[in-house]
Scaffold this motif. Sequence first.
Motif, PDB file in Angstrom:
ATOM      1  N   HIS A  16       0.834  -1.210   0.000  1.00  0.00           N
ATOM      2  CA  HIS A  16       0.000   0.000   0.000  1.00  0.00           C
ATOM      3  C   HIS A  16       0.865   1.255   0.000  1.00  0.00           C
ATOM      4  O   HIS A  16       0.643   2.179  -0.804  1.00  0.00           O
ATOM      5  CB  HIS A  16      -0.918  -0.015   1.229  1.00  0.00           C
ATOM      6  CG  HIS A  16      -1.716   1.239   1.404  1.00  0.00           C
ATOM      7  ND1 HIS A  16      -2.695   1.638   0.517  1.00  0.00           N
ATOM      8  CD2 HIS A  16      -1.676   2.194   2.377  1.00  0.00           C
ATOM      9  CE1 HIS A  16      -3.228   2.784   0.931  1.00  0.00           C
ATOM     10  NE2 HIS A  16      -2.624   3.134   2.059  1.00  0.00           N
ATOM     11  N   LYS A  17       1.855   1.309   0.872  1.00  0.00           N
ATOM     12  CA  LYS A  17       2.732   2.483   0.937  1.00  0.00           C
ATOM     13  C   LYS A  17       3.526   2.653  -0.354  1.00  0.00           C
ATOM     14  O   LYS A  17       3.714   3.777  -0.839  1.00  0.00           O
ATOM     15  CB  LYS A  17       3.684   2.364   2.133  1.00  0.00           C
ATOM     16  CG  LYS A  17       2.992   2.509   3.476  1.00  0.00           C
ATOM     17  CD  LYS A  17       3.989   2.422   4.619  1.00  0.00           C
ATOM     18  CE  LYS A  17       3.312   2.643   5.960  1.00  0.00           C
ATOM     19  NZ  LYS A  17       4.284   2.541   7.087  1.00  0.00           N
ATOM     20  N   ASP A  18       3.988   1.543  -0.926  1.00  0.00           N
ATOM     21  CA  ASP A  18       4.738   1.616  -2.182  1.00  0.00           C
ATOM     22  C   ASP A  18       3.861   2.167  -3.315  1.00  0.00           C
ATOM     23  O   ASP A  18       4.342   2.940  -4.157  1.00  0.00           O
ATOM     24  CB  ASP A  18       5.266   0.231  -2.568  1.00  0.00           C
ATOM     25  CG  ASP A  18       6.447  -0.207  -1.713  1.00  0.00           C
ATOM     26  OD1 ASP A  18       7.005   0.653  -0.999  1.00  0.00           O
ATOM     27  OD2 ASP A  18       6.806  -1.396  -1.763  1.00  0.00           O
ATOM     28  N   THR A  19       2.594   1.781  -3.324  1.00  0.00           N
ATOM     29  CA  THR A  19       1.697   2.280  -4.369  1.00  0.00           C
ATOM     30  C   THR A  19       1.447   3.778  -4.205  1.00  0.00           C
ATOM     31  O   THR A  19       1.401   4.516  -5.192  1.00  0.00           O
ATOM     32  CB  THR A  19       0.357   1.518  -4.341  1.00  0.00           C
ATOM     33  OG1 THR A  19       0.601   0.121  -4.488  1.00  0.00           O
ATOM     34  CG2 THR A  19      -0.547   1.982  -5.470  1.00  0.00           C
ATOM     35  N   ILE A  20       1.299   4.225  -2.970  1.00  0.00           N
ATOM     36  CA  ILE A  20       1.134   5.664  -2.730  1.00  0.00           C
ATOM     37  C   ILE A  20       2.354   6.426  -3.248  1.00  0.00           C
ATOM     38  O   ILE A  20       2.224   7.423  -3.972  1.00  0.00           O
ATOM     39  CB  ILE A  20       0.928   5.945  -1.231  1.00  0.00           C
ATOM     40  CG1 ILE A  20      -0.422   5.403  -0.762  1.00  0.00           C
ATOM     41  CG2 ILE A  20       1.008   7.450  -0.947  1.00  0.00           C
ATOM     42  CD1 ILE A  20      -0.657   5.530   0.732  1.00  0.00           C
ATOM     43  N   ASN A  21       3.535   5.952  -2.896  1.00  0.00           N
ATOM     44  CA  ASN A  21       4.761   6.611  -3.356  1.00  0.00           C
ATOM     45  C   ASN A  21       4.880   6.563  -4.870  1.00  0.00           C
ATOM     46  O   ASN A  21       5.309   7.533  -5.508  1.00  0.00           O
ATOM     47  CB  ASN A  21       5.979   5.951  -2.714  1.00  0.00           C
ATOM     48  CG  ASN A  21       6.067   6.193  -1.215  1.00  0.00           C
ATOM     49  OD1 ASN A  21       5.580   7.213  -0.719  1.00  0.00           O
ATOM     50  ND2 ASN A  21       6.657   5.259  -0.487  1.00  0.00           N
ATOM     51  N   VAL A  52     -10.000  14.116  -8.423  1.00  0.00           N
ATOM     52  CA  VAL A  52      -9.604  13.512  -7.143  1.00  0.00           C
ATOM     53  C   VAL A  52      -9.104  12.106  -7.447  1.00  0.00           C
ATOM     54  O   VAL A  52      -9.748  11.342  -8.169  1.00  0.00           O
ATOM     55  CB  VAL A  52     -10.788  13.457  -6.166  1.00  0.00           C
ATOM     56  CG1 VAL A  52     -10.422  12.620  -4.931  1.00  0.00           C
ATOM     57  CG2 VAL A  52     -11.210  14.857  -5.744  1.00  0.00           C
ATOM     58  N   ILE A  53      -7.944  11.766  -6.904  1.00  0.00           N
ATOM     59  CA  ILE A  53      -7.385  10.425  -7.044  1.00  0.00           C
ATOM     60  C   ILE A  53      -7.333   9.799  -5.654  1.00  0.00           C
ATOM     61  O   ILE A  53      -6.724  10.362  -4.745  1.00  0.00           O
ATOM     62  CB  ILE A  53      -5.970  10.460  -7.655  1.00  0.00           C
ATOM     63  CG1 ILE A  53      -6.002  11.075  -9.053  1.00  0.00           C
ATOM     64  CG2 ILE A  53      -5.374   9.054  -7.713  1.00  0.00           C
ATOM     65  CD1 ILE A  53      -4.617  11.325  -9.648  1.00  0.00           C
ATOM     66  N   THR A  54      -8.008   8.675  -5.489  1.00  0.00           N
ATOM     67  CA  THR A  54      -7.959   7.974  -4.208  1.00  0.00           C
ATOM     68  C   THR A  54      -7.062   6.748  -4.356  1.00  0.00           C
ATOM     69  O   THR A  54      -7.150   6.013  -5.335  1.00  0.00           O
ATOM     70  CB  THR A  54      -9.363   7.525  -3.759  1.00  0.00           C
ATOM     71  OG1 THR A  54      -9.914   6.604  -4.713  1.00  0.00           O
ATOM     72  CG2 THR A  54     -10.279   8.728  -3.628  1.00  0.00           C
ATOM     73  N   VAL A  55      -6.179   6.542  -3.395  1.00  0.00           N
ATOM     74  CA  VAL A  55      -5.256   5.404  -3.412  1.00  0.00           C
ATOM     75  C   VAL A  55      -5.542   4.552  -2.187  1.00  0.00           C
ATOM     76  O   VAL A  55      -5.301   4.975  -1.054  1.00  0.00           O
ATOM     77  CB  VAL A  55      -3.785   5.865  -3.430  1.00  0.00           C
ATOM     78  CG1 VAL A  55      -2.863   4.656  -3.573  1.00  0.00           C
ATOM     79  CG2 VAL A  55      -3.537   6.859  -4.556  1.00  0.00           C
ATOM     80  N   GLY A  56      -6.070   3.388  -2.408  1.00  0.00           N
ATOM     81  CA  GLY A  56      -6.455   2.490  -1.326  1.00  0.00           C
ATOM     82  C   GLY A  56      -7.353   1.420  -1.899  1.00  0.00           C
ATOM     83  O   GLY A  56      -6.925   0.598  -2.700  1.00  0.00           O
ATOM     84  N   GLY A  57      -8.621   1.441  -1.522  1.00  0.00           N
ATOM     85  CA  GLY A  57      -9.605   0.513  -2.061  1.00  0.00           C
ATOM     86  C   GLY A  57     -10.936   1.210  -2.192  1.00  0.00           C
ATOM     87  O   GLY A  57     -11.009   2.445  -2.215  1.00  0.00           O
ATOM     88  N   ASP A  58     -12.012   0.434  -2.265  1.00  0.00           N
ATOM     89  CA  ASP A  58     -13.338   1.034  -2.389  1.00  0.00           C
ATOM     90  C   ASP A  58     -13.695   1.877  -1.170  1.00  0.00           C
ATOM     91  O   ASP A  58     -14.375   2.896  -1.286  1.00  0.00           O
ATOM     92  CB  ASP A  58     -14.384  -0.064  -2.578  1.00  0.00           C
ATOM     93  CG  ASP A  58     -14.365  -0.648  -3.980  1.00  0.00           C
ATOM     94  OD1 ASP A  58     -13.872   0.032  -4.898  1.00  0.00           O
ATOM     95  OD2 ASP A  58     -14.857  -1.775  -4.163  1.00  0.00           O
ATOM     96  N   SER A  79      -4.653   0.000  -4.333  1.00  0.00           N
ATOM     97  CA  SER A  79      -3.243  -0.041  -3.925  1.00  0.00           C
ATOM     98  C   SER A  79      -2.760  -1.441  -3.558  1.00  0.00           C
ATOM     99  O   SER A  79      -1.553  -1.693  -3.500  1.00  0.00           O
ATOM    100  CB  SER A  79      -3.021   0.887  -2.731  1.00  0.00           C
ATOM    101  OG  SER A  79      -3.753   0.427  -1.596  1.00  0.00           O
ATOM    102  N   ASP A  80      -3.690  -2.368  -3.328  1.00  0.00           N
ATOM    103  CA  ASP A  80      -3.281  -3.688  -2.835  1.00  0.00           C
ATOM    104  C   ASP A  80      -4.218  -4.767  -3.373  1.00  0.00           C
ATOM    105  O   ASP A  80      -4.958  -5.403  -2.625  1.00  0.00           O
ATOM    106  CB  ASP A  80      -3.302  -3.683  -1.303  1.00  0.00           C
ATOM    107  CG  ASP A  80      -2.761  -4.963  -0.691  1.00  0.00           C
ATOM    108  OD1 ASP A  80      -1.917  -5.610  -1.321  1.00  0.00           O
ATOM    109  OD2 ASP A  80      -3.212  -5.305   0.425  1.00  0.00           O
ATOM    110  N   ALA A 108      -1.282   0.030  -9.676  1.00  0.00           N
ATOM    111  CA  ALA A 108       0.075   0.517  -9.940  1.00  0.00           C
ATOM    112  C   ALA A 108       0.522   0.222 -11.373  1.00  0.00           C
ATOM    113  O   ALA A 108       1.313   0.973 -11.948  1.00  0.00           O
ATOM    114  CB  ALA A 108       1.053  -0.101  -8.941  1.00  0.00           C
ATOM    115  N   ASN A 109       0.007  -0.841 -11.955  1.00  0.00           N
ATOM    116  CA  ASN A 109       0.447  -1.242 -13.292  1.00  0.00           C
ATOM    117  C   ASN A 109      -0.070  -0.342 -14.409  1.00  0.00           C
ATOM    118  O   ASN A 109       0.600  -0.150 -15.426  1.00  0.00           O
ATOM    119  CB  ASN A 109       0.032  -2.687 -13.577  1.00  0.00           C
ATOM    120  CG  ASN A 109       0.720  -3.684 -12.670  1.00  0.00           C
ATOM    121  OD1 ASN A 109       1.868  -3.479 -12.276  1.00  0.00           O
ATOM    122  ND2 ASN A 109       0.036  -4.760 -12.317  1.00  0.00           N
ATOM    123  N   ASN A 110      -1.272   0.197 -14.232  1.00  0.00           N
ATOM    124  CA  ASN A 110      -1.860   0.993 -15.327  1.00  0.00           C
ATOM    125  C   ASN A 110      -2.189   2.426 -14.944  1.00  0.00           C
ATOM    126  O   ASN A 110      -2.829   3.147 -15.709  1.00  0.00           O
ATOM    127  CB  ASN A 110      -3.123   0.311 -15.861  1.00  0.00           C
ATOM    128  CG  ASN A 110      -4.230   0.201 -14.808  1.00  0.00           C
ATOM    129  OD1 ASN A 110      -4.117   0.739 -13.709  1.00  0.00           O
ATOM    130  ND2 ASN A 110      -5.292  -0.510 -15.155  1.00  0.00           N
TER     131      ASN A 110
END
Length: 287
Positions: A16-21, A52-58, A79-80, A108-110
Amino acid sequence: MTLQVLRYLYDRTLVHKDTINFCQNILKKKVVDWKAVFRSDLSEPIRDVDLVITVGGDGTLLQASHFMDDSVPVLGVNSDPTRPQEVVELSEEFDATRSTGYLCAANANNFEQILDGILKNHHEPSKLARMAVSVNSKVISTSALNDILLAHPCPAAVSRFSFRIKKNGEHLSSLLHSRSSGLRISTAAGSTAAILSAGGSKMPILSKELQYLVREPISPGVTSHLMHGFVKSNETMDISWFCREGLLYIDGCHVVHSIQLGDTIELSSGAPPLKVYLSPHFLSHDV
């Protein structure tokens, strides 16, 4: 707790943290102004932004939606995501399911590819219906993107309420009385969540109808077929509460309103929709 479980939980946190970064590094490369905000710090309406971009889940997207009107679109980044092979390998130890992310078009891939398409106006957001909620004719400021649960505060207690469907103030159904575990009402976006697990049905994601399901009705008799149904976009659902206390949960457990004996609740799909960038794969399977 086994070492294997601890490693799994640590890996989830790290991913999760890696995806945020990763997302922040992508944004740094773009000619855009942006600001990072933790979901726990959201307290004011989100305005004067283009995306707005949310990074996490639903859950992260749902929480952000409570601060958004219909003028700003949102892109969800899962993110996970769940790793199917991991779920199989660990099934005898614990549930290794990660984030589902139905409403998240990106990961993270797309992420960069989808973001570039949005910046170049190659993608259009979809308008997801949200549920308007009124208690005693007073509108609650938070619209539900997913669902609402009306129930007694004690899960073992009986919830007593009556409800009917109306259109333009006219009754379309008889008054239905219920003693049960409560009442769940979902939007189309929320129809793949709890209500589906409880025996409801999946709705087309762009539908403007609401779906309701009485939870574990006690001796419904001849009205059993009416304990599950739909509220059309031009209709409302009126509910009268007949317990000393009750709780109204909006999109999970983070937004809760107390209700009491004699309160009336009105639900409709009349809230401003939410603009969400959805996966083309999701839309292509919208049946």
